[in-house]
Design an enzyme around this catalytic site. Structure first.
Site, PDB file in Angstrom:
ATOM      1  N   GLY A 129      -6.591  10.862  -9.465  1.00  0.00           N
ATOM      2  CA  GLY A 129      -7.864  11.202  -8.873  1.00  0.00           C
ATOM      3  C   GLY A 129      -9.049  11.059  -9.802  1.00  0.00           C
ATOM      4  O   GLY A 129     -10.196  11.251  -9.388  1.00  0.00           O
ATOM      5  N   ASP A 132       1.226   4.572   1.154  1.00  0.00           N
ATOM      6  CA  ASP A 132      -0.225   4.647   1.303  1.00  0.00           C
ATOM      7  C   ASP A 132      -0.890   3.289   1.145  1.00  0.00           C
ATOM      8  O   ASP A 132      -2.081   3.130   1.428  1.00  0.00           O
ATOM      9  CB  ASP A 132      -0.831   5.658   0.326  1.00  0.00           C
TER      10      ASP A 132
END
Length: 209
Positions: free
Chosen positions: A70, A179
């Site tokens: 992230g 994903d």
């Protein structure tokens, strides 16, 4: 006999894997989830697979995983000093993907990567910039500004460049997690194979500096 035993014991200790492991170089991978090993087993991440590849080629180098899932380029800059210690000889900077995914202004990304690279080079650390490409759904104007950041900064600071970290892996469902963004173990293996020549060039520069 006792003296001979002591000498032999000392030699066995010196030649044992634990005693012999003292890497000549320290290579830090400063990155985000793409290099941190997101949802992968501990041995499947990029730093770990790179370590195995370098070990197989006889390099005396310790690869350190300083990836944070992230993380943006701003996050990488804010933690630079404690993520990359004074004993680092070389750094692979793999940051910017999350900037693009969030649509952060490319100038902000440029400024952060510029500062990261500049600080490392001022410390005498050799740098390999692992480039990223902007998602095309952000439009051609964004890509035109974002994509050249890495090559221009590499030239500016005398750093090495690997143009696209996900080369050969991006958009391939067989090489990514569900994903469609993060590489799976096979995808990481492709990345390591592709980037390895540049990493070897990086280590050669670090060895000679």
């Amino acid at each position: 006999m006792r003296r001979l035993y002591v000498i032999l014991s000392f030699l066995v200790f010196c030649l044992s894997p634990i005693a012999a492991y003292s890497a000549d170089l320290k290579l830090v991978v400063l990155g985000d989830s793409l290099s941190a090993g997101y949802q992968l087993a501990p041995e499947e991440g990029f730093p770990e697979q790179l370590q195995k590849a370098l070990d197989a080629r006889g390099y005396s180098v310790q690869v350190v995983n300083a990836g944070v899932s992230g993380d943006t380029s701003s996050g990488g800059l804010s933690r630079l000093d404690w993520s990359v210690g004074t004993d680092a000889d070389a750094v692979i900077v793999e940051l910017g993907a999350n900037d693009a995914l969030r649509g952060i202004q490319p100038q902000i990304t440029r400024n952060n990567l510029d500062e990261i690279t500049k600080r490392l080079r001022e410390r005498g650390v050799e740098v390999l910039l692992a480039g990223m490409l902007a998602p095309r759904n952000l439009g051609p104007e964004y890509a035109e500004v974002f994509d050249p950041i890495y090559s221009e900064l590499a030239k500016l600071h005398g750093a090495l460049l690997y143009p696209f970290f996900l080369e050969g892996v991006a958009l391939n469902p067989d090489l990514n997690l569900s994903d469609g963004i993060h590489p799976n173990a096979d995808g990481v293996a492709i990345i390591v194979e592709n980037i390895l020549p540049k990493v070897e060039e990086l280590l050669a520069k670090a060895q000679s500096s």
